[in-house]
Design a protein around this motif. Sequence first.
Motif, PDB file in Angstrom:
ATOM      1  N   GLY A 157       0.821  -1.210   0.000  1.00 11.57           N
ATOM      2  CA  GLY A 157       0.000   0.000   0.000  1.00 11.57           C
ATOM      3  C   GLY A 157       0.853   1.257   0.000  1.00 11.57           C
ATOM      4  O   GLY A 157       0.579   2.223  -0.723  1.00 11.57           O
ATOM      5  N   THR A 161       1.376   4.196  -2.945  1.00  9.64           N
ATOM      6  CA  THR A 161       1.205   5.621  -2.700  1.00  9.64           C
ATOM      7  C   THR A 161       2.436   6.407  -3.135  1.00  9.64           C
ATOM      8  O   THR A 161       2.335   7.470  -3.746  1.00  9.64           O
ATOM      9  N   PHE A 179       2.358   7.864   7.245  1.00  8.85           N
ATOM     10  CA  PHE A 179       1.616   6.745   6.669  1.00  8.85           C
ATOM     11  C   PHE A 179       0.842   5.947   7.714  1.00  8.85           C
ATOM     12  O   PHE A 179      -0.027   5.159   7.365  1.00  8.85           O
ATOM     13  N   PRO A 182      -3.090   7.133   6.945  1.00  9.13           N
ATOM     14  CA  PRO A 182      -3.827   6.534   5.818  1.00  9.13           C
ATOM     15  C   PRO A 182      -3.629   5.028   5.697  1.00  9.13           C
ATOM     16  O   PRO A 182      -4.475   4.338   5.143  1.00  9.13           O
ATOM     17  N   GLN A 183      -2.515   4.509   6.201  1.00  9.95           N
ATOM     18  CA  GLN A 183      -2.250   3.072   6.064  1.00  9.95           C
ATOM     19  C   GLN A 183      -2.326   2.386   7.420  1.00  9.95           C
ATOM     20  O   GLN A 183      -1.476   1.564   7.769  1.00  9.95           O
ATOM     21  N   ASN A 307      -5.831  -4.791   2.090  1.00 11.67           N
ATOM     22  CA  ASN A 307      -5.244  -3.462   2.207  1.00 11.67           C
ATOM     23  C   ASN A 307      -4.775  -2.933   0.855  1.00 11.67           C
ATOM     24  O   ASN A 307      -4.888  -1.743   0.572  1.00 11.67           O
ATOM     25  N   THR A 311      -6.293   0.474  -0.758  1.00 10.18           N
ATOM     26  CA  THR A 311      -5.462   1.585  -1.223  1.00 10.18           C
ATOM     27  C   THR A 311      -5.837   1.977  -2.639  1.00 10.18           C
ATOM     28  O   THR A 311      -5.990   3.162  -2.951  1.00 10.18           O
ATOM     29  N   PHE A 314      -9.216   3.767  -2.527  1.00 11.01           N
ATOM     30  CA  PHE A 314      -9.127   5.113  -1.947  1.00 11.01           C
ATOM     31  C   PHE A 314      -8.475   6.095  -2.919  1.00 11.01           C
ATOM     32  O   PHE A 314      -8.741   7.287  -2.870  1.00 11.01           O
ATOM     33  N   LYS A 315      -7.595   5.565  -3.794  1.00 12.45           N
ATOM     34  CA  LYS A 315      -6.981   6.435  -4.798  1.00 12.45           C
ATOM     35  C   LYS A 315      -8.032   7.017  -5.742  1.00 12.45           C
ATOM     36  O   LYS A 315      -7.823   8.064  -6.334  1.00 12.45           O
ATOM     37  N   SER A 321      -8.069  10.941  -2.250  1.00 13.93           N
ATOM     38  CA  SER A 321      -6.979  10.546  -3.147  1.00 13.93           C
ATOM     39  C   SER A 321      -5.685  11.302  -2.885  1.00 13.93           C
ATOM     40  O   SER A 321      -4.605  10.805  -3.219  1.00 13.93           O
ATOM     41  N   TYR A 324      -3.399   9.212  -0.776  1.00 16.67           N
ATOM     42  CA  TYR A 324      -2.971   7.897  -1.239  1.00 16.67           C
ATOM     43  C   TYR A 324      -2.169   7.969  -2.531  1.00 16.67           C
ATOM     44  O   TYR A 324      -2.124   8.966  -3.183  1.00 16.67           O
TER      45      TYR A 324
END
Lengths: 324, 124
Positions: A157, A161, A179, A182-183, A307, A311, A314-315, A321, A324
């Motif tokens: 992920g 990104t 990170f 978001p991760q 995951n 990712t 979410f992009k 976005s 990511y």
Amino acid sequence: MDLFFYLGPIILMLLLLGFVTYAILFERKVIGWIQNRPGPNQVGPWGLFQTIADVAKLLLKEDIVPGKADRSLFKLAPVIAFVPAFAVLAVIPFTDSWQFGDFAVGLLYYIAISSITIIGILTGAWASNNKYSLLGGMRSAAQMISYEIPLVLSVIGIVMTTGSLDLNDIVLAQKKVWFIVPQFLAFLIFFIASLAELNRTPFDLPEAESELVAGYHVEYTGFRFAFFMLAEYVYVFAMASLTTCLFLGGWLPLFGLTMIPGILWFLLKFSLVVFSLFWIRATMPRLRVDQLMQFAWKVLLPLSLLNIFLTAIFKEIPVLSSFY
Amino acid sequence: MELEASFLTIAWFIALGILLPVAALTVGKWLRPNKPSSRKAITYESGVDPTGEGWVQFHVRYYLFALLFVIFDVETIFLYPWAVAYDSLRATLGVWVLYEMIIFIGLLVLGLAYAWKKKVLKWE
């Protein structure tokens, strides 16, 4: 080739030995405090020389190779286990200028080299010609390869990104937000899997004192045993550094406090990760072996695959976005 | 940093990694006692005389986990370049880049589900 090229890694090695010495003391102190006892406090003021005394003791102990052991492999195994532990540190960016090898594939290098240690452990386990060590080594290898998969998959992920495997780029990509936010799912998987890779409680089954005596290094004495332990603590250093770079923004400051130098920020985050490792060791009971393997394959692996797709999804969402 | 310099750095790290154990064990050799005896050379087995060989048979499931590991480790080798190039591929190929990976991972997940159903992942 300048002086830094030759001297830098030597200085790092000395710092590392210092870190290991005091990480062991700190670990015992922290666990002592959590269990409401003082921890080591006899050797030197505040127990400061305890680990040094332990190392000196190990150095002065007789080196016994069991008669039935495979002598050359038995002697080689601790070296095989230790070398990759040190070699992975070549790519860790401690600050924007303090890095030994700026590799475009730094992350991949770390993951590839660190798995060589398993061969060292298996070699030692097999060469000992001992039932406990063989079973402990097999368990250890099974555990480490099982948890390597979610560990490796969880960071994809981040790679998606950043679009880079260079650890410098990964740190710099966290200027806006670390990170870990978001991760977060990736962080949880990575942290759990790294505990298992480090063979630390609650995943210390290879050593499980109460059932396998000491696991793969039961026949090792003196300094050969010390090198297995050293490799373990060097991995604590390496893994905590990697976690800092991947999820906690490396040397980047928090709240724009740029007057505090990057190396201090790095050390602060790094110490937090190391403390968490000790904290978990004092808090959690050991897993059962059947739970251990199922957890890796049935929970962590599907989650780490999920995951990757989260990712990617979410992009596509306009509001998210940019993260990511 | 250019590629050769990076490889030299790694070679130097590996050399140091070998040097430290060799040096420490050599120094240790001068310091430590050496009184071998036949009792000391016996394989440890909780203090009783060891029976049989140390190289005992172990369960076949270790091989199954090793096989699973190889499958998924090779998968990650394909996933890493894909992840690095994701943004540029997404710009040129569109969402297909994601669908392709869903198909690829889907096939492997099918294998995992099969192993799961066959109780390979169960440790007794």
